[in-house]
Write a protein that holds these residues in place. Sequence first.
Motif, PDB file in Angstrom:
ATOM      1  N   SER A 254       7.655  15.626   5.623  1.00  0.00           N
ATOM      2  CA  SER A 254       8.785  14.865   4.979  1.00  0.00           C
ATOM      3  C   SER A 254       8.272  14.638   3.404  1.00  0.00           C
ATOM      4  O   SER A 254       7.149  14.287   3.308  1.00  0.00           O
ATOM      5  N   PRO A 255       9.344  14.479   2.571  1.00  0.00           N
ATOM      6  CA  PRO A 255       8.974  13.767   1.214  1.00  0.00           C
ATOM      7  C   PRO A 255       8.567  12.460   1.254  1.00  0.00           C
ATOM      8  O   PRO A 255       8.881  11.687   2.030  1.00  0.00           O
ATOM      9  N   PRO A 256       7.714  12.313   0.167  1.00  0.00           N
ATOM     10  CA  PRO A 256       7.231  10.754   0.232  1.00  0.00           C
ATOM     11  C   PRO A 256       8.263   9.760   0.143  1.00  0.00           C
ATOM     12  O   PRO A 256       8.198   8.756   0.719  1.00  0.00           O
ATOM     13  N   ARG A 257       9.332  10.154  -0.714  1.00  0.00           N
ATOM     14  CA  ARG A 257      10.407   9.334  -0.897  1.00  0.00           C
ATOM     15  C   ARG A 257      11.183   8.843   0.530  1.00  0.00           C
ATOM     16  O   ARG A 257      11.543   7.743   0.822  1.00  0.00           O
ATOM     17  N   TRP A 258      11.203   9.935   1.451  1.00  0.00           N
ATOM     18  CA  TRP A 258      11.788   9.808   2.687  1.00  0.00           C
ATOM     19  C   TRP A 258      10.886   8.563   3.518  1.00  0.00           C
ATOM     20  O   TRP A 258      11.266   7.946   4.216  1.00  0.00           O
ATOM     21  N   HIS A 259       9.612   8.793   3.434  1.00  0.00           N
ATOM     22  CA  HIS A 259       8.688   7.951   4.300  1.00  0.00           C
ATOM     23  C   HIS A 259       8.716   6.553   3.834  1.00  0.00           C
ATOM     24  O   HIS A 259       8.859   5.778   4.413  1.00  0.00           O
ATOM     25  N   LEU A 260       8.910   6.154   2.434  1.00  0.00           N
ATOM     26  CA  LEU A 260       9.086   5.035   1.918  1.00  0.00           C
ATOM     27  C   LEU A 260      10.314   4.416   2.403  1.00  0.00           C
ATOM     28  O   LEU A 260      10.797   3.171   2.690  1.00  0.00           O
TER      29      LEU A 260
ATOM     30  N   GLU B  93       9.271  14.401  -9.492  1.00  0.00           N
ATOM     31  CA  GLU B  93       9.517  15.602  -9.050  1.00  0.00           C
ATOM     32  C   GLU B  93       8.726  15.552  -7.460  1.00  0.00           C
ATOM     33  O   GLU B  93       9.032  16.367  -6.874  1.00  0.00           O
ATOM     34  N   ASP B  94       7.406  15.072  -7.596  1.00  0.00           N
ATOM     35  CA  ASP B  94       6.772  15.051  -6.180  1.00  0.00           C
ATOM     36  C   ASP B  94       7.342  14.306  -5.052  1.00  0.00           C
ATOM     37  O   ASP B  94       7.287  14.662  -4.046  1.00  0.00           O
ATOM     38  N   MET B  95       8.299  13.483  -5.349  1.00  0.00           N
ATOM     39  CA  MET B  95       8.724  12.407  -4.422  1.00  0.00           C
ATOM     40  C   MET B  95       9.840  12.932  -3.430  1.00  0.00           C
ATOM     41  O   MET B  95      10.208  12.667  -2.358  1.00  0.00           O
ATOM     42  N   SER B  96      10.304  14.237  -3.854  1.00  0.00           N
ATOM     43  CA  SER B  96      11.323  14.823  -2.777  1.00  0.00           C
ATOM     44  C   SER B  96      10.576  16.384  -2.404  1.00  0.00           C
ATOM     45  O   SER B  96      11.351  17.153  -1.673  1.00  0.00           O
ATOM     46  N   LEU B  97       9.374  16.644  -2.511  1.00  0.00           N
ATOM     47  CA  LEU B  97       8.741  17.938  -1.801  1.00  0.00           C
ATOM     48  C   LEU B  97       8.830  17.640  -0.323  1.00  0.00           C
ATOM     49  O   LEU B  97       8.183  16.941   0.256  1.00  0.00           O
ATOM     50  N   GLN B  98       9.267  19.058   0.132  1.00  0.00           N
ATOM     51  CA  GLN B  98       9.091  19.110   1.627  1.00  0.00           C
ATOM     52  C   GLN B  98       8.804  20.698   1.858  1.00  0.00           C
ATOM     53  O   GLN B  98       9.747  21.213   1.599  1.00  0.00           O
ATOM     54  N   ALA B  99       7.762  20.997   2.008  1.00  0.00           N
ATOM     55  CA  ALA B  99       7.338  22.383   2.135  1.00  0.00           C
ATOM     56  C   ALA B  99       7.405  23.103   3.261  1.00  0.00           C
ATOM     57  O   ALA B  99       7.762  24.476   3.548  1.00  0.00           O
ATOM     58  N   CYS B 100       7.853  22.415   4.529  1.00  0.00           N
ATOM     59  CA  CYS B 100       8.178  23.089   5.718  1.00  0.00           C
ATOM     60  C   CYS B 100       8.884  21.754   6.672  1.00  0.00           C
ATOM     61  O   CYS B 100       8.808  20.759   6.292  1.00  0.00           O
ATOM     62  N   ALA B 101       9.429  22.139   7.868  1.00  0.00           N
ATOM     63  CA  ALA B 101      10.275  21.205   8.593  1.00  0.00           C
ATOM     64  C   ALA B 101       9.141  20.120   9.078  1.00  0.00           C
ATOM     65  O   ALA B 101       9.613  19.152   9.677  1.00  0.00           O
ATOM     66  N   ASP B 102       8.129  20.502   9.138  1.00  0.00           N
ATOM     67  CA  ASP B 102       7.106  19.465   9.837  1.00  0.00           C
ATOM     68  C   ASP B 102       6.817  18.434   9.097  1.00  0.00           C
ATOM     69  O   ASP B 102       6.183  17.269   9.520  1.00  0.00           O
TER      70      ASP B 102
ATOM     71  N   LEU C 201       0.804  -1.221   0.000  1.00  0.00           N
ATOM     72  CA  LEU C 201      -0.046   0.022   0.112  1.00  0.00           C
ATOM     73  C   LEU C 201       0.871   1.188  -0.033  1.00  0.00           C
ATOM     74  O   LEU C 201       0.555   2.271  -0.690  1.00  0.00           O
ATOM     75  N   SER C 202       1.870   1.171   0.678  1.00  0.00           N
ATOM     76  CA  SER C 202       2.662   2.443   0.747  1.00  0.00           C
ATOM     77  C   SER C 202       3.191   2.761  -0.632  1.00  0.00           C
ATOM     78  O   SER C 202       3.385   4.088  -1.171  1.00  0.00           O
ATOM     79  N   GLU C 203       3.631   1.684  -1.541  1.00  0.00           N
ATOM     80  CA  GLU C 203       3.949   1.902  -3.052  1.00  0.00           C
ATOM     81  C   GLU C 203       2.877   2.316  -3.690  1.00  0.00           C
ATOM     82  O   GLU C 203       3.063   3.253  -4.543  1.00  0.00           O
ATOM     83  N   GLN C 204       1.611   1.909  -3.618  1.00  0.00           N
ATOM     84  CA  GLN C 204       0.589   2.318  -4.307  1.00  0.00           C
ATOM     85  C   GLN C 204       0.152   3.604  -4.095  1.00  0.00           C
ATOM     86  O   GLN C 204      -0.393   4.309  -4.914  1.00  0.00           O
ATOM     87  N   LEU C 205       0.131   4.068  -2.751  1.00  0.00           N
ATOM     88  CA  LEU C 205       0.015   5.710  -2.602  1.00  0.00           C
ATOM     89  C   LEU C 205       0.797   6.552  -3.460  1.00  0.00           C
ATOM     90  O   LEU C 205       0.405   7.660  -3.762  1.00  0.00           O
ATOM     91  N   CYS C 206       1.814   6.162  -3.626  1.00  0.00           N
ATOM     92  CA  CYS C 206       2.842   7.083  -4.551  1.00  0.00           C
ATOM     93  C   CYS C 206       2.551   6.798  -6.112  1.00  0.00           C
ATOM     94  O   CYS C 206       3.121   7.615  -6.861  1.00  0.00           O
ATOM     95  N   GLN C 207       1.920   5.897  -6.455  1.00  0.00           N
ATOM     96  CA  GLN C 207       1.804   5.763  -7.988  1.00  0.00           C
ATOM     97  C   GLN C 207       1.076   6.734  -8.807  1.00  0.00           C
ATOM     98  O   GLN C 207       1.579   7.086  -9.875  1.00  0.00           O
TER      99      GLN C 207
ATOM    100  N   PRO D  41      -2.281  20.518  -8.439  1.00  0.00           N
ATOM    101  CA  PRO D  41      -2.394  19.312  -8.940  1.00  0.00           C
ATOM    102  C   PRO D  41      -3.193  18.360  -8.294  1.00  0.00           C
ATOM    103  O   PRO D  41      -3.310  18.751  -6.906  1.00  0.00           O
ATOM    104  N   ALA D  42      -3.798  17.401  -9.031  1.00  0.00           N
ATOM    105  CA  ALA D  42      -4.693  16.408  -8.153  1.00  0.00           C
ATOM    106  C   ALA D  42      -4.322  15.013  -8.418  1.00  0.00           C
ATOM    107  O   ALA D  42      -3.709  14.467  -9.530  1.00  0.00           O
ATOM    108  N   ILE D  43      -4.397  14.302  -7.175  1.00  0.00           N
ATOM    109  CA  ILE D  43      -4.009  13.005  -7.244  1.00  0.00           C
ATOM    110  C   ILE D  43      -5.105  11.907  -6.851  1.00  0.00           C
ATOM    111  O   ILE D  43      -4.981  10.709  -6.738  1.00  0.00           O
ATOM    112  N   SER D  44      -6.376  12.379  -6.803  1.00  0.00           N
ATOM    113  CA  SER D  44      -7.381  11.641  -6.375  1.00  0.00           C
ATOM    114  C   SER D  44      -8.720  12.137  -6.851  1.00  0.00           C
ATOM    115  O   SER D  44      -8.561  13.384  -7.605  1.00  0.00           O
TER     116      SER D  44
END
Length: 415
Positions: free
Chosen positions: A45-51, A34-43, A23-29, A162-165
């Motif tokens: 984390s990027p999606p790739r970091w969670h994986l 370019e989205d995988m390293s996004l981190q808008a603030c210190a609170d 499921l973790s990988e499916q959420l990123c599909q 951008p929309a992902i759902s």
Amino acid sequence: MPETVRQEDRRELASAYARIRRLSEQLCQPLQPEDMSLQACADVSPPRWHLAHTTWFFETFLLVPHLPGYQPVNPAYEVLFNSYYNGIGEQYPRPQRHLLSRPTQQEVMHWRHHVDHAMGQLIVSRPDLDALITLGLNHEQQHQELLLTDLKYSLSFNPLAPAISQPLTSDGEPAPPLTFQDFTGGKIQHGANADEPFTFDNEGPQHPVWLSPFRLANRPISNGEYRDFINDGGYRRPELWLSDGWAWVQQHHIQRPLYWQADLLNHWTLAGLQAISPGQILAHVNYYEADAYARWAGCRLPTEQEWEHAARQSKQPGSFVENGRYQAGQASAGLLCHMLGDVWEWTASAYLPYPGFRSAQGAVGEYNGKFMCNQMVLRGGSCVSSQNHIRPSYRNFFYPHHRWQFSGIRLAEDG
């Protein structure tokens, strides 16, 4: 028979492991590289970091110490993907996680699958580690939720929306009337039952508490109801706010919930910019906003003891991550609706240990106990929680000013 039972347990745990990791990988599909390293603030984390971090957990706490001959894929990952475990060692600075363009997404996925293969061997051979493996799986489910909440915050800064759902289907109608259920109170047992398949350490020990009579709203507050609060000057009336909350409003010029547009007609969602449905359950308010709204409504927030006591009687759960919508649903009529799912509900309770609580030994004991200071308890799960991850005794916790989480409001009154 015992051997048959053990083999069945092995298959069930292996199946759960594969399903949750998948499921973790499916959420990123739906995401772009370019989205995988996004981190808008210190609170957040990027999606790739969670994986990567969830993979680090299994490698660090299970494979390295317990699987003979296993060697870390890359010793540098021990620092790069350690979140806050001081007992393990150094951590890469949290505010700079977006700078980790390497390892690449391909390298992280290779690492995940390498760890998954090794974990398959461990699951078969070490039933004595089931509790720690189950903790790791619940940890991964927490990060699946964080992946989506963090991503929503980071994507919200993009004017392309951008929309992902898929968008929420709404008829534009207001929420059904708010009603209150009476509870007589008295002596109750509070905290996780001993027969729960899994609970985090902060959910126990179970202990007696005394509840005075109280009343709890049948559902969370809706967007339309909160818009009434705004239109009545809610963000301009200091008498409604706690001192720290009013200072937060003034310092940051807050006028509306996170993701709402200035016109109070549209809000940012993971389906892009959408019209605000008045009947949709409100999300993304912090503790200060929840407390101010409750005072404006002539009510209060429930304590976590009241909330849990009521939730054990609730039979109408709300939306979870499984529906793929990633939004709170439309408010329903009925008795104690949406107590599990849709939005985390702020309580009036500080995040503190229960009587008799003791952290586990070693670095894994840092999971919950060391955060029991200056935070408030939320209950119930959200639209980006897995349904089998949430239960009435589950305790979430955030600082009072945080609102990027899917957090909302349920009102209470003295009985």
